[in-house]
Write a protein that holds these residues in place. Sequence first.
Motif, short mmCIF file in Angstrom:
data_model
loop_
_atom_site.label_atom_id
_atom_site.label_comp_id
_atom_site.label_asym_id
_atom_site.label_seq_id
_atom_site.Cartn_x
_atom_site.Cartn_y
_atom_site.Cartn_z
N PHE A 1 -1.11 -1.57 -4.34
CA PHE A 1 -2.38 -0.74 -4.23
C PHE A 1 -1.72 0.63 -3.85
N ASN B 1 -14.37 2.06 -2.63
CA ASN B 1 -14.62 1.21 -3.43
C ASN B 1 -13.72 -0.06 -3.54
N ALA B 2 -12.35 0.50 -3.37
CA ALA B 2 -11.22 -0.44 -3.14
C ALA B 2 -11.70 -1.60 -2.11
N GLU C 1 -14.27 -3.96 -2.99
CA GLU C 1 -13.76 -4.94 -3.73
C GLU C 1 -13.35 -6.09 -3.10
N VAL C 2 -12.27 -5.73 -1.97
CA VAL C 2 -11.51 -6.79 -1.20
C VAL C 2 -12.52 -7.49 -0.31
N CYS D 1 -6.50 -9.26 -7.79
CA CYS D 1 -5.90 -8.38 -8.68
C CYS D 1 -5.95 -8.90 -10.00
N ILE E 1 -8.38 -1.74 -10.14
CA ILE E 1 -7.86 -0.96 -9.09
C ILE E 1 -6.37 -1.38 -8.43
N PHE E 2 -6.42 -2.79 -8.40
CA PHE E 2 -5.10 -3.39 -7.63
C PHE E 2 -4.21 -3.89 -8.81
N SER F 1 -8.64 -6.62 -11.86
CA SER F 1 -8.71 -5.54 -11.04
C SER F 1 -8.44 -4.18 -12.10
N TYR G 1 0.94 -1.07 -0.02
CA TYR G 1 0.08 -0.12 0.00
C TYR G 1 0.85 1.30 -0.01
N ASP H 1 -12.90 6.57 -3.63
CA ASP H 1 -11.87 5.59 -4.16
C ASP H 1 -11.34 4.57 -3.29
N LEU H 2 -10.95 4.76 -2.12
CA LEU H 2 -10.62 3.76 -1.08
C LEU H 2 -11.82 3.11 -0.52
#
Length: 145
Positions: free
Chosen positions: A109, A120-121, A124-125, A138, A143-144, A141, A88, A117-118
């Motif tokens: 990430f 949404n990420a 997803e996790v 990933c 994002i990742f 994705s 991160y 945005d955080l």
Amino acid sequence: MQYKILLIDDDSDDRLFFRDAVEKISTGDVSSITLDDGHILVSTLAESSTGRPNIIFTDINMPGMSGWEVLSMLKGHDTYKKIPVVMYSTSQNAGEVTKAKELGALCFFNKPRDFRDLQNALKEVVQHLQAGTINQLCENSTIFT
């Protein structure tokens, strides 16, 4: 089921930002643990009251123990090596993304500056945790990495 997301980051604002995002997306099934130093990670993981996190996010550039050292320590420890780790960072360096994967990180990430945005990420996790597909986080994705 209760899901635990652990963040190691020396920046108190980043920890608060992360904690608030986890709290905002949680419907009572997700909690966060935040640490400011990788040196206390093993003792935190060993505490029965804390329990083992389902995924760990670690900043790269930290004083004391860097995120690279945290990743290496986790992946070299029989008890913790299967916990997925996400690097991160604010870094956009492609070499660090490659290094992260070579050292066993699930993915990389980039720290978002936008709260949404955080969120949404992290959604997803959590979706991947719930589906039992966290190791595929990933693969497709946006994002990742």
